[in-house]
Write an enzyme that holds these catalytic residues in place. Structure first.
Site, PDB file in Angstrom:
ATOM      1  N   SER A 146       1.854  -9.751  -0.802  1.00 42.00           N
ATOM      2  CA  SER A 146       1.473  -8.337  -0.714  1.00 42.00           C
ATOM      3  C   SER A 146       1.703  -7.719   0.656  1.00 42.00           C
ATOM      4  CB  SER A 146       0.005  -8.172  -1.120  1.00 42.00           C
ATOM      5  OG  SER A 146      -0.824  -9.047  -0.386  1.00 42.00           O
ATOM      6  N   LYS A 205       0.802  -1.234   0.000  1.00 43.36           N
ATOM      7  CA  LYS A 205       0.000   0.000   0.000  1.00 43.36           C
ATOM      8  C   LYS A 205       0.833   1.283   0.000  1.00 43.36           C
ATOM      9  CE  LYS A 205      -4.205  -1.870   0.457  1.00 43.36           C
ATOM     10  NZ  LYS A 205      -4.223  -3.021   1.341  1.00 43.36           N
ATOM     11  N   GLU A 242     -10.040   5.713   3.164  1.00 44.31           N
ATOM     12  CA  GLU A 242     -10.789   4.609   3.747  1.00 44.31           C
ATOM     13  C   GLU A 242      -9.810   3.489   4.036  1.00 44.31           C
ATOM     14  OE1 GLU A 242     -10.226   4.938   0.582  1.00 44.31           O
ATOM     15  OE2 GLU A 242      -9.465   2.911   0.204  1.00 44.31           O
TER      16      GLU A 242
END
Ligand SMILES: *Cc1c(COP(=O)(O)O)cnc(C)c1O
Length: 402
Positions: free
Chosen positions: A386, A97, A119
């Site tokens: 990830s 991210k 969010e």
């Protein structure tokens, strides 16, 4: 759910459209902001100083390039393909991210918008956004469903420590979809001063394209690293798909290489009935949700279905529009692994390699565990890891009775 007006001549070349998918289905009050964002992003893309600052932060702050690690023990135990792990879990804040958060943070500063809203589902995007806001001296408000705040408490505490305000969302299913709706409401109200730092390859144009571009570095590195290590491209690249950002980042540079299979793994949850999973390609139909036209899990009246996954980051009723196009064209394949398989994969990777994957990433590892034994020893399988599993320790302790 809005009625859907498809473009007269669906075209890949139309900005913001991926075949018939994508688009910009938002209230009029947001159109100006989206157009401004699109123009500013195009300018930043062509600006050498912007790109140099982003590259330097990705390198020195986030920890890129991430290693492409040969998982020898896991490969030997499964007795088939050679398995490589792309270690996005080693990035600062623990997941991919941060690639996108840094890119959009710099872009917001360039636009003079020093208030950021975002969010978050699993909390990883909220932590990445709060981190970038601290780094760039920006105000940060994070919307998070009450259910997610409870199951990802550690990340809530991290965001607060970083100086962000975390606002709980108690409507709807109290998860990611509801957090996005609240963030969009905030954006409509405060659009002049505020940038909405969307966390996945979702939403209205330019977000799906922009977020993909910020994660494209993943496949660029995989390609270079595998050529250095093996002298050839992998047989397949496997990634989990929530909104689809880590997967599109891991796939993108391989799309023209048709010999490389691209495999997206959705959350199979605890059953195949509507409401028990988040496998959009196994029960969803095209529709509009939160600004974009893509596959959506919905009932016969077009009401958004409940979703379930043990991993908060995969628990969303729609999927990025570029994945919808890759699915329909057959260029990428999508399937699902369920909660139990993901939990087994966490244990397997922990015990063979000493790596604790995030529950989201564990869905991709689970597919690799299923596929690898049937493949030849020459075949190379790359799994995009990830994120790391620290944030999931509460759930793992309960589910695995540690
Ligand atoms: C958020 C998250 C995901 C899901 O989001 P995508 O946009 O589909 O990548 C997957 N893995 C981890 C570790 C995450 O934090």
């Amino acid at each position: 759910m809005a009625s859907v007006i498809l473009p007269a001549a669906p075209s890949e070349s139309r900005p913001g459209r991926f075949g018939i998918y994508g688009g910009r289905y938002v209230p009029e009050t947001l159109m100006a902001a989206l157009v401004e964002l699109e123009h500013e992003y195009e300018a930043a893309k062509a600006d050498a100083a912007f790109q140099a600052e982003l590259a330097s932060l990705l390198h020195d702050y986030a920890g890129r390039p991430t290693p492409l690690y040969f998982a020898r023990r896991l490969s030997e135990e499964l007795g088939g393909a050679k398995i490589y792990l792309k270690r996005e879990d080693l990035l600062h804040t623990g997941a991919h991210k941060i690639n996108n958060a840094l890119g959009q943070g710099l872009l917001a500063r360039r636009m003079g918008k020093m208030r950021i809203i975002a969010e978050t589902g699993a909390g990883q995007h909220g932590v990445a956004a709060a981190t970038v806001c601290a780094l760039l001296g920006m105000q940060c408000v994070i919307y998070m469903g009450d259910v997610d705040m409870e199951r990802q408490e550690l990340n809530v505490l991290r965001m607060r420590l970083l100086g962000a305000e975390v606002r709980g969302v108690s409507c709807g299913s109290k998860t990611l979809k509801d957090a996005i709706s609240e963030a969009m409401r905030d954006w409509v109200t405060n659009v002049r001063t505020t940038h909405y730092l969307l966390g996945s390859a979702l939403g209205a144009h330019p977000y799906p394209t922009m977020v993909r571009d910020f994660h494209r570095v993943i496949s660029r590195e995989i390609k270079q690293q595998i050529l250095e290590k093996e002298g050839r491209l992998p047989h397949a690249v496997v990634a989990c798909v929530g909104g689809g950002s880590n997967a599109i980042g891991a796939f993108y540079e391989f799309i023209p290489h048709r010999e490389v299979r691209l495999i997206g793994v959705e959350a199979g949850g605890r059953g195949s009935a509507l409401g028990e999973h988040a496998a959009r390609f196994e029960g969803g139909v095209p529709g509009v949700l939160q600004g974009t036209y893509s596959y959506v899990l919905q009932d016969e009246d077009g009401q958004i279905a409940q979703t379930h996954s043990v991993s908060a980051g995969l628990d969303y009723a729609s999927i990025g529009p570029e994945h919808a196009a890759l699915h329909d064209s057959g260029r990428a394949e999508y399937l699902s692994r369920d909660d139990a398989e993901a939990l087994d994969a966490v244990v397997k990777l922990a015990r063979t390699e000493g790596i604790l994957p995030a529950l989201e990433s564990a869905h991709a590892v689970a597919e690799c565990i299923r596929m690898a034994p049937g493949m030849a020893a020459r075949d190379i399988l790359v799994v995009n890891l990830s994120g790391r599993g620290d944030k999931d320790m509460g759930i793992l302790a309960r589910e695995l009775k540690l």
